[in-house]
Write a protein that holds these residues in place. Structure first.
Motif, PDB file in Angstrom:
ATOM      1  N   ALA A  47      34.576  29.137  44.408  1.00  0.00           N
ATOM      2  CA  ALA A  47      34.183  30.459  44.930  1.00  0.00           C
ATOM      3  C   ALA A  47      35.385  31.229  45.449  1.00  0.00           C
ATOM      4  CB  ALA A  47      33.136  30.310  46.028  1.00  0.00           C
ATOM      5  N   LEU A  48      36.443  31.241  44.629  1.00  0.00           N
ATOM      6  CA  LEU A  48      37.694  31.881  45.010  1.00  0.00           C
ATOM      7  C   LEU A  48      37.533  33.380  45.244  1.00  0.00           C
ATOM      8  CD1 LEU A  48      40.746  31.396  45.374  1.00  0.00           C
ATOM      9  CD2 LEU A  48      41.021  31.835  42.938  1.00  0.00           C
ATOM     10  N   TRP A  49      36.644  34.031  44.475  1.00  0.00           N
ATOM     11  CA  TRP A  49      36.534  35.495  44.525  1.00  0.00           C
ATOM     12  C   TRP A  49      35.279  35.986  45.233  1.00  0.00           C
ATOM     13  CZ3 TRP A  49      40.947  37.591  43.023  1.00  0.00           C
ATOM     14  CH2 TRP A  49      41.748  36.864  42.129  1.00  0.00           C
ATOM     15  N   ALA A  50      34.352  35.101  45.562  1.00  0.00           N
ATOM     16  CA  ALA A  50      33.069  35.539  46.113  1.00  0.00           C
ATOM     17  C   ALA A  50      33.188  35.958  47.573  1.00  0.00           C
ATOM     18  CB  ALA A  50      32.043  34.421  45.978  1.00  0.00           C
ATOM     19  N   GLY A  51      32.308  36.908  47.973  1.00  0.00           N
ATOM     20  CA  GLY A  51      32.236  37.318  49.362  1.00  0.00           C
ATOM     21  C   GLY A  51      32.827  38.686  49.637  1.00  0.00           C
ATOM     22  N   PRO A  52      32.817  39.101  50.906  1.00  0.00           N
ATOM     23  CA  PRO A  52      33.325  40.429  51.287  1.00  0.00           C
ATOM     24  C   PRO A  52      34.848  40.436  51.420  1.00  0.00           C
ATOM     25  CG  PRO A  52      32.470  39.299  53.203  1.00  0.00           C
ATOM     26  CD  PRO A  52      32.196  38.399  52.038  1.00  0.00           C
ATOM     27  N   TYR A  53      35.428  41.634  51.312  1.00  0.00           N
ATOM     28  CA  TYR A  53      36.873  41.807  51.470  1.00  0.00           C
ATOM     29  C   TYR A  53      37.171  43.216  51.965  1.00  0.00           C
ATOM     30  CZ  TYR A  53      36.442  44.153  46.935  1.00  0.00           C
ATOM     31  OH  TYR A  53      36.056  44.995  45.914  1.00  0.00           O
ATOM     32  N   LEU A  54      38.352  43.381  52.571  1.00  0.00           N
ATOM     33  CA  LEU A  54      38.791  44.667  53.093  1.00  0.00           C
ATOM     34  C   LEU A  54      40.300  44.773  52.910  1.00  0.00           C
ATOM     35  CD1 LEU A  54      37.965  47.261  54.678  1.00  0.00           C
ATOM     36  CD2 LEU A  54      38.537  46.008  56.779  1.00  0.00           C
ATOM     37  N   VAL A  93      29.369  35.015  38.962  1.00  0.00           N
ATOM     38  CA  VAL A  93      28.226  34.785  38.089  1.00  0.00           C
ATOM     39  C   VAL A  93      28.744  34.123  36.820  1.00  0.00           C
ATOM     40  CG1 VAL A  93      26.286  35.827  36.868  1.00  0.00           C
ATOM     41  CG2 VAL A  93      27.101  36.851  39.007  1.00  0.00           C
ATOM     42  N   SER A  94      28.482  32.831  36.698  1.00  0.00           N
ATOM     43  CA  SER A  94      29.001  32.055  35.572  1.00  0.00           C
ATOM     44  C   SER A  94      30.525  32.176  35.552  1.00  0.00           C
ATOM     45  CB  SER A  94      28.364  32.534  34.260  1.00  0.00           C
ATOM     46  OG  SER A  94      28.770  31.709  33.189  1.00  0.00           O
ATOM     47  N   ARG A  95      31.085  32.693  34.466  1.00  0.00           N
ATOM     48  CA  ARG A  95      32.552  32.780  34.356  1.00  0.00           C
ATOM     49  C   ARG A  95      33.086  34.174  34.673  1.00  0.00           C
ATOM     50  NH1 ARG A  95      35.224  28.751  32.060  1.00  0.00           N
ATOM     51  NH2 ARG A  95      36.877  30.173  31.358  1.00  0.00           N
ATOM     52  N   VAL A  96      32.252  35.068  35.174  1.00  0.00           N
ATOM     53  CA  VAL A  96      32.700  36.423  35.503  1.00  0.00           C
ATOM     54  C   VAL A  96      32.472  36.690  36.989  1.00  0.00           C
ATOM     55  CG1 VAL A  96      32.226  37.260  33.177  1.00  0.00           C
ATOM     56  CG2 VAL A  96      30.482  37.493  34.954  1.00  0.00           C
ATOM     57  N   VAL A  97      33.138  37.712  37.474  1.00  0.00           N
ATOM     58  CA  VAL A  97      32.965  38.169  38.851  1.00  0.00           C
ATOM     59  C   VAL A  97      32.414  39.587  38.812  1.00  0.00           C
ATOM     60  CG1 VAL A  97      34.140  38.796  40.996  1.00  0.00           C
ATOM     61  CG2 VAL A  97      34.782  36.702  39.796  1.00  0.00           C
ATOM     62  N   ARG A 134      32.366  46.759  39.867  1.00  0.00           N
ATOM     63  CA  ARG A 134      33.502  46.084  39.224  1.00  0.00           C
ATOM     64  C   ARG A 134      33.024  44.869  38.435  1.00  0.00           C
ATOM     65  NH1 ARG A 134      38.681  44.551  42.265  1.00  0.00           N
ATOM     66  NH2 ARG A 134      37.289  42.974  43.194  1.00  0.00           N
ATOM     67  N   ALA A 135      33.746  44.567  37.360  1.00  0.00           N
ATOM     68  CA  ALA A 135      33.506  43.357  36.577  1.00  0.00           C
ATOM     69  C   ALA A 135      34.855  42.749  36.242  1.00  0.00           C
ATOM     70  CB  ALA A 135      32.727  43.670  35.300  1.00  0.00           C
ATOM     71  N   GLY A 136      35.047  41.493  36.644  1.00  0.00           N
ATOM     72  CA  GLY A 136      36.319  40.837  36.423  1.00  0.00           C
ATOM     73  C   GLY A 136      36.170  39.527  35.685  1.00  0.00           C
ATOM     74  N   LEU A 137      37.262  39.088  35.055  1.00  0.00           N
ATOM     75  CA  LEU A 137      37.289  37.821  34.332  1.00  0.00           C
ATOM     76  C   LEU A 137      38.396  36.955  34.927  1.00  0.00           C
ATOM     77  CD1 LEU A 137      36.216  36.110  32.002  1.00  0.00           C
ATOM     78  CD2 LEU A 137      37.951  37.165  30.530  1.00  0.00           C
ATOM     79  N   PRO A 138      38.062  36.037  35.833  1.00  0.00           N
ATOM     80  CA  PRO A 138      39.085  35.222  36.492  1.00  0.00           C
ATOM     81  C   PRO A 138      39.809  34.295  35.508  1.00  0.00           C
ATOM     82  CG  PRO A 138      36.990  35.135  37.671  1.00  0.00           C
ATOM     83  CD  PRO A 138      36.719  35.754  36.351  1.00  0.00           C
ATOM     84  N   ILE A 139      41.121  34.210  35.666  1.00  0.00           N
ATOM     85  CA  ILE A 139      41.964  33.273  34.922  1.00  0.00           C
ATOM     86  C   ILE A 139      42.815  32.574  35.964  1.00  0.00           C
ATOM     87  CG2 ILE A 139      43.646  32.983  33.066  1.00  0.00           C
ATOM     88  CD1 ILE A 139      42.764  35.752  32.028  1.00  0.00           C
ATOM     89  N   GLY A 140      42.320  31.473  36.477  1.00  0.00           N
ATOM     90  CA  GLY A 140      42.999  30.812  37.579  1.00  0.00           C
ATOM     91  C   GLY A 140      42.984  31.693  38.811  1.00  0.00           C
ATOM     92  N   ASN A 141      44.159  31.970  39.356  1.00  0.00           N
ATOM     93  CA  ASN A 141      44.273  32.819  40.537  1.00  0.00           C
ATOM     94  C   ASN A 141      44.393  34.303  40.196  1.00  0.00           C
ATOM     95  OD1 ASN A 141      45.607  30.020  41.340  1.00  0.00           O
ATOM     96  ND2 ASN A 141      44.811  30.963  43.194  1.00  0.00           N
ATOM     97  N   PHE A 142      44.322  34.631  38.911  1.00  0.00           N
ATOM     98  CA  PHE A 142      44.449  36.009  38.460  1.00  0.00           C
ATOM     99  C   PHE A 142      43.101  36.523  37.964  1.00  0.00           C
ATOM    100  CE2 PHE A 142      48.616  34.335  38.446  1.00  0.00           C
ATOM    101  CZ  PHE A 142      49.484  35.397  38.634  1.00  0.00           C
ATOM    102  N   MET A 143      42.845  37.814  38.202  1.00  0.00           N
ATOM    103  CA  MET A 143      41.594  38.394  37.740  1.00  0.00           C
ATOM    104  C   MET A 143      41.813  39.826  37.251  1.00  0.00           C
ATOM    105  SD  MET A 143      37.866  38.907  39.572  1.00  0.00           S
ATOM    106  CE  MET A 143      38.392  40.251  40.646  1.00  0.00           C
ATOM    107  N   PRO A 144      41.896  40.036  35.923  1.00  0.00           N
ATOM    108  CA  PRO A 144      41.844  41.399  35.403  1.00  0.00           C
ATOM    109  C   PRO A 144      40.419  41.927  35.542  1.00  0.00           C
ATOM    110  CG  PRO A 144      41.936  39.829  33.611  1.00  0.00           C
ATOM    111  CD  PRO A 144      42.080  39.033  34.876  1.00  0.00           C
TER     112      PRO A 144
END
Length: 225
Positions: A47-54, A93-97, A134-144
């Motif tokens: 869950a590297l990308w899930a949750g709130p951010y500011l 959600v599965s392999r996307v954010v 937003r819709a992202g595709l995580p690749i390790g620690n990177f997310m385009p």
């Protein structure tokens, strides 16, 4: 005008070079992750990308306004420093954010010109506020990622001795690359294109059509919670 566009183009070139170096380093770290413990600046875990951010962002913005009257058009273009705040919430959600984000940016700057029939004209877009998906595709620690939504932007035009200021609603689309660091910190490069206004108003007895848009290239740093 030519100098402005050159100024606009060399910044993305430097940014892409820096991101390329970071991506190469992260890719190498991923290849060795099975042999070495996770250390250094990059985050790890589920869950590297899930949750709130500011976060906070700064960069450059270009606002272009076409002023048309009596079948004659004058283009006003201004490049200025920009900065703002952003925050949102992500779901893995599965392999996307998938996520939602709100952002507010100061654009600043006034561009002056000389219309063939109106004479001196001035255009300004001071700020913009957006709500995006937003819709992202995580690749390790990177997310385009890609983004799209709506934005409210203040825009003013002065012509024929009259100033008209309005807040208009327009579409905003964008793309970016986000990097997850340790301790819940993230950095990103974000490009967005906003449609500001397209209308016709009376300025001192003349029908004046104005169409304006803004593009921004911003570097941001945020923290998730």
């Amino acid at each position: 005008m030519q100098r402005s566009f050159c100024y606009w183009l060399w910044r993305p070139a430097i940014l892409c070079t820096v991101l390329g170096v970071l991506m190469s380093g992260a890719y190498g770290a991923d290849l060795n992750s099975s042999e070495q413990p996770t250390m250094g600046i990059f985050a790890s875990g589920h869950a590297l990308w899930a949750g709130p951010y500011l976060g906070f962002e700064g960069g450059i913005a270009q606002t272009v306004t076409d002023v048309k009257a009596n079948n004659r058009t004058e283009e006003l273009s201004h490049v200025n420093a920009a900065f703002g705040l952003y925050g949102g919430y992500n779901w893995e959600v599965s392999r996307v954010v998938l996520g939602v984000e709100a952002a507010a940016s100061y654009l600043g700057g006034t561009e002056k010109g000389d219309h063939p029939t109106l004479g001196p004209v001035e255009a300004r877009a001071s700020w913009t506020a957006a709500a995006k998906a937003r819709a992202g595709l995580p690749i390790g620690n990177f997310m385009p990622y890609l983004s799209a939504g709506i934005a409210a932007t203040e825009h003013s035009l002065t012509a024929n001795g009259k100033e008209e200021t309005s807040v208009s609603i327009g579409p905003v689309v964008g793309a970016g690359l986000e990097v997850a660091l340790k301790d819940r910190w993230r950095v990103r490069a974000d490009y967005s294109l906003t449609g500001i206004i397209d209308d016709t108003s009376r300025f001192g007895g003349a029908d004046v059509e104005r169409m304006s848009g803004n593009q921004r290239l911003m570097l941001g740093i945020s923290r998730s919670f």
